[in-house]
Scaffold this active site. Structure first.
Site, short mmCIF file in Angstrom:
data_model
loop_
_atom_site.label_atom_id
_atom_site.label_comp_id
_atom_site.label_asym_id
_atom_site.label_seq_id
_atom_site.Cartn_x
_atom_site.Cartn_y
_atom_site.Cartn_z
N TYR A 15 30.26 84.98 21.05
CA TYR A 15 31.57 85.26 21.93
C TYR A 15 31.42 86.71 22.28
CZ TYR A 15 33.03 80.46 20.59
OH TYR A 15 32.83 79.27 20.30
N HIS A 20 37.10 86.77 27.41
CA HIS A 20 38.09 86.41 26.28
C HIS A 20 38.18 87.67 25.13
CE1 HIS A 20 41.44 83.81 26.08
NE2 HIS A 20 41.08 82.87 25.44
N PHE A 66 39.87 82.61 15.46
CA PHE A 66 39.52 81.92 16.79
C PHE A 66 41.04 82.38 17.39
CE2 PHE A 66 35.95 80.42 14.72
CZ PHE A 66 34.95 80.43 15.75
N ASN A 68 43.14 81.04 19.33
CA ASN A 68 44.13 80.04 19.43
C ASN A 68 45.01 80.12 18.02
OD1 ASN A 68 43.41 79.39 21.88
ND2 ASN A 68 42.98 77.28 21.79
N ASN A 114 46.88 81.61 25.07
CA ASN A 114 46.99 80.88 23.75
C ASN A 114 47.13 81.68 22.52
OD1 ASN A 114 47.34 78.35 24.74
ND2 ASN A 114 44.96 77.96 24.84
#
Length: 189
Positions: A15, A20, A66, A68, A114
């Site tokens: 990632y 993001h 993560f 969320n 989120n």
């Protein structure tokens, strides 16, 4: 007084360069010229580094929960270090803003993000300082997930690099002035 600057993202090399993860990128850029070493703290579910700036302890945080579940780490650290909500800044991506646009806010809704939803749920308020970096909307036919998990194209990468420099300057200004209202006036737009 203690300050905490949190960059939102997802852990792992998979990632690393995704849209993001703009919050993680911002934290990395902010600490680049500071004497900060990150440790992976399993108790707080975050990578944490700290230093003193203007005689104040400043924590730089990248939650490893993560996106969320970012609120878990943020709440735990605020509580443990007894950090006031007014001394928190969260840096994250915003797909409702054009690529590289910068917006500072002292409160507001999650706007569908989120990670911010999680923070609001865990700390119990929408009133905390935030720096939003625009990543633009998905192209026609592309899902939001594919968009936020994708990387910036070459042109956008250049613009984002300049925006991250502005984020660094905004955070440094805030840490020097200890006034987020003044920081918003100087860096919004």
């Amino acid at each position: 007084m203690v300050k905490m600057i949190v960059g939102l993202g997802n852990p792992g090399s998979k990632y690393e360069k995704t849209k993001h993860n703009i919050g993680f990128m911002a934290i990395d850029n902010i600490v680049k010229n500071l004497d900060v070493t990150f440790t992976d703290d399993k108790n707080f579910k975050a990578q944490i580094g700290s230093t003193f700036i203007n005689h104040e302890k400043v924590y730089f945080v990248k939650p490893t929960t993560f996106m969320n579940n970012s609120g878990i780490a943020v709440k735990a650290l605020l509580t443990y270090y007894n950090i006031d909500i007014t001394d928190l800044i969260v840096i994250y991506d915003d797909l409702d803003m054009e690529v590289s646009k910068l917006r500072l806010r002292s409160k507001g809704s999650a706007g569908g993000h989120n990670g911010i939803k999680s923070i609001i749920a865990h700390i119990g308020t929408q009133e905390f300082n935030r720096i939003k970096v625009g990543i633009g909307r998905p192209l026609k036919g592309m899902t939001v997930i594919n968009h936020v998990m994708g990387q910036f194209n070459t042109e956008d990468n250049i613009a984002i690099s300049l925006t991250l420099d502005r984020v660094v300057n905004a955070v440094k200004f805030y840490l020097q002035e200890n006034d987020f209202e003044k920081t918003m006036q100087k860096f919004n737009g």
